[in-house]
Motif scaffolding. Structure first.
Motif, PDB file in Angstrom:
ATOM      1  N   ASP A  66       0.809  -1.216   0.000  1.00 41.33           N
ATOM      2  CA  ASP A  66       0.000   0.000   0.000  1.00 41.33           C
ATOM      3  C   ASP A  66       0.845   1.271   0.000  1.00 41.33           C
ATOM      4  O   ASP A  66       0.325   2.365   0.224  1.00 41.33           O
ATOM      5  CB  ASP A  66      -0.947   0.005   1.203  1.00 41.33           C
ATOM      6  CG  ASP A  66      -0.219  -0.030   2.542  1.00 41.33           C
ATOM      7  OD1 ASP A  66       1.035  -0.075   2.530  1.00 41.33           O
ATOM      8  OD2 ASP A  66      -0.885  -0.019   3.585  1.00 41.33           O
ATOM      9  N   THR A  67       2.131   1.120  -0.250  1.00 41.73           N
ATOM     10  CA  THR A  67       3.108   2.225  -0.298  1.00 41.73           C
ATOM     11  C   THR A  67       3.104   3.074   0.979  1.00 41.73           C
ATOM     12  O   THR A  67       3.406   4.265   0.947  1.00 41.73           O
ATOM     13  CB  THR A  67       2.903   3.143  -1.529  1.00 41.73           C
ATOM     14  OG1 THR A  67       1.662   3.847  -1.400  1.00 41.73           O
ATOM     15  CG2 THR A  67       2.924   2.344  -2.821  1.00 41.73           C
ATOM     16  N   SER A  68       2.774   2.459   2.099  1.00 46.52           N
ATOM     17  CA  SER A  68       2.675   3.209   3.352  1.00 46.52           C
ATOM     18  C   SER A  68       3.948   3.157   4.185  1.00 46.52           C
ATOM     19  O   SER A  68       4.169   4.032   5.033  1.00 46.52           O
ATOM     20  CB  SER A  68       1.518   2.680   4.196  1.00 46.52           C
ATOM     21  OG  SER A  68       1.760   1.325   4.590  1.00 46.52           O
ATOM     22  N   ILE A  69       4.790   2.144   3.966  1.00 48.36           N
ATOM     23  CA  ILE A  69       5.956   1.970   4.828  1.00 48.36           C
ATOM     24  C   ILE A  69       7.179   1.567   4.009  1.00 48.36           C
ATOM     25  O   ILE A  69       7.061   1.070   2.887  1.00 48.36           O
ATOM     26  CB  ILE A  69       5.710   0.907   5.922  1.00 48.36           C
ATOM     27  CG1 ILE A  69       5.340  -0.445   5.290  1.00 48.36           C
ATOM     28  CG2 ILE A  69       4.636   1.359   6.898  1.00 48.36           C
ATOM     29  CD1 ILE A  69       5.233  -1.590   6.282  1.00 48.36           C
ATOM     30  N   SER A  70       8.323   1.785   4.610  1.00 49.37           N
ATOM     31  CA  SER A  70       9.587   1.353   4.034  1.00 49.37           C
ATOM     32  C   SER A  70      10.338   0.572   5.111  1.00 49.37           C
ATOM     33  O   SER A  70       9.872   0.442   6.251  1.00 49.37           O
ATOM     34  CB  SER A  70      10.423   2.554   3.597  1.00 49.37           C
ATOM     35  OG  SER A  70      10.811   3.322   4.738  1.00 49.37           O
ATOM     36  N   CYS A  71      11.511   0.080   4.793  1.00 44.33           N
ATOM     37  CA  CYS A  71      12.339  -0.574   5.814  1.00 44.33           C
ATOM     38  C   CYS A  71      12.625   0.387   6.961  1.00 44.33           C
ATOM     39  O   CYS A  71      12.635   0.014   8.138  1.00 44.33           O
ATOM     40  CB  CYS A  71      13.667  -1.044   5.217  1.00 44.33           C
ATOM     41  SG  CYS A  71      13.525  -2.161   3.812  1.00 44.33           S
TER      42      CYS A  71
END
Length: 331
Positions: A66-71
């Motif tokens: 959902d393109t909400s988080i990254s590493c």
């Protein structure tokens, strides 16, 4: 999508590479108080370009469904590369099942995840990508997304002489993680000869830590304060998470998890594999009482006596393991 600051990438590279050092003999015994060498695989050597690419990928939210988080969401710099949550949060607000570990000195680890599921950092990179609770995205879909970002392809060509591939993503992120090191705490200065670097209380706490009565150093040993063994520390009488046993299928491994580093322990709360202990005081109390005594509890945990002053000594020692540059970061 925002291209990462070149200055921030360069600073991370310079900090990481400058902190990697070698000073161990063939038995692994520390001859000087210096960080052991971080070994880079022959097919993935350390280069500035690979680390720059890995840094850019590490902060890229296209990794998540959902393109909400990254590493970086779960491994925030100012939290000593953790998220300070009981258990991590993935896509669509889903909770993972375990506490997020710090990435401090992860390049020294012989295996990865709390249960030792992966043998290399490159393998580990795919773990959260595929996990339904974390990024929940198929590698090929991720690759398609990332190839739409022109500067990532350019960085890949410079680093690996190839456009992005799944393997390059794994290698670049792994190399970036290998330079995330911690070695400049007040305790490190103390061990290198500055006897004023930590308080008398902290010194007393270190002596307690090493003492026969507490014997914390049996598992929390060496430069990274971990022998990376798998231990059941008696957090529960009955474990909902079987830990290492999920990998080995051996009942004697139920409730065993990899011994964590104690570096920056004041910043990596809450504690235990599921974040069930909110404070270091809670952790100390578990060990003082001798754990909950499940069948597979480590024989090293048998309880001990501790005065209020000694408890504070221990807490002051743990505070001396904090690298304050993490507190100065806004990333």
């Amino acid at each position: 999508m925002t291209k990462p600051s070149i200055l921030s990438i360069v600073l991370l590279i310079l900090i990481g590479i400058s902190l990697i050092s070698l000073d161990t003999d063939s038995t692994g015994k520390i001859e000087k108080w210096e960080m052991p060498e971080v070994i880079f695989p022959e097919d993935n050597p350390l280069t500035n370009e690979s680390v720059e690419l890995g840094s850019a990928l590490f902060s890229e939210r296209l990794f998540s469904k959902d393109t909400s988080i990254s590493c970086q969401t779960c491994h925030a710099t100012f939290m000593a590369l953790t998220d300070q949550l009981a258990v991590g949060e993935g896509v669509f607000g889903r909770q993972v099942t375990r506490n997020t570990p710090t990435l401090n000195n992860v390049g020294l680890h012989p295996y990865f995840m709390k249960d030792g599921k992966f043998n290399t950092l490159e393998e580990q990179v795919l773990g959260p990508i595929k996990d339904h609770r974390e990024f929940d995205i198929e590698p090929e879909e991720l690759l398609t997304r990332l190839k739409t970002v022109s500067y990532l392809n350019d960085m890949s060509l410079k680093a690996y002489d190839s456009e992005l591939t799944i393997e390059i993503i794994q290698k670049a992120v792994a190399n970036f993680e290998r330079i995330l090191v911690s070695k400049n705490t007040p305790f490190d200065a103390f061990m290198k000869g500055d006897r004023t670097a930590i308080s008398k209380s902290a010194i007393n706490g270190y002596e307690l830590f090493k003492s026969k009565e507490l014997n914390c150093i049996e598992c929390h040993s060496g430069f990274d304060f971990s022998d990376y063994s798998f231990q059941n520390n008696g957090t529960y009488k009955v474990y909902a998470d079987s830990g290492r046993a999920l990998i080995t299928m051996d009942k004697t491994d139920i409730g065993k998890f990899k011994v964590p580093t104690l570096r920056n322990i004041n910043l990596t709360f809450p504690y235990m594999h599921d974040g069930s202990y909110k404070s270091l005081e809670d952790v100390i109390e578990n060990y003082r009482l001798g754990g909950k005594k499940p069948e597979t509890q480590s024989s090293l945990i048998s309880g001990f006596k501790l005065t209020p002053k000694e408890r504070q000594n221990l807490l002051d020692f743990f505070s001396s393991l904090t690298e304050y540059r993490f507190l100065d970061s806004e990333d």
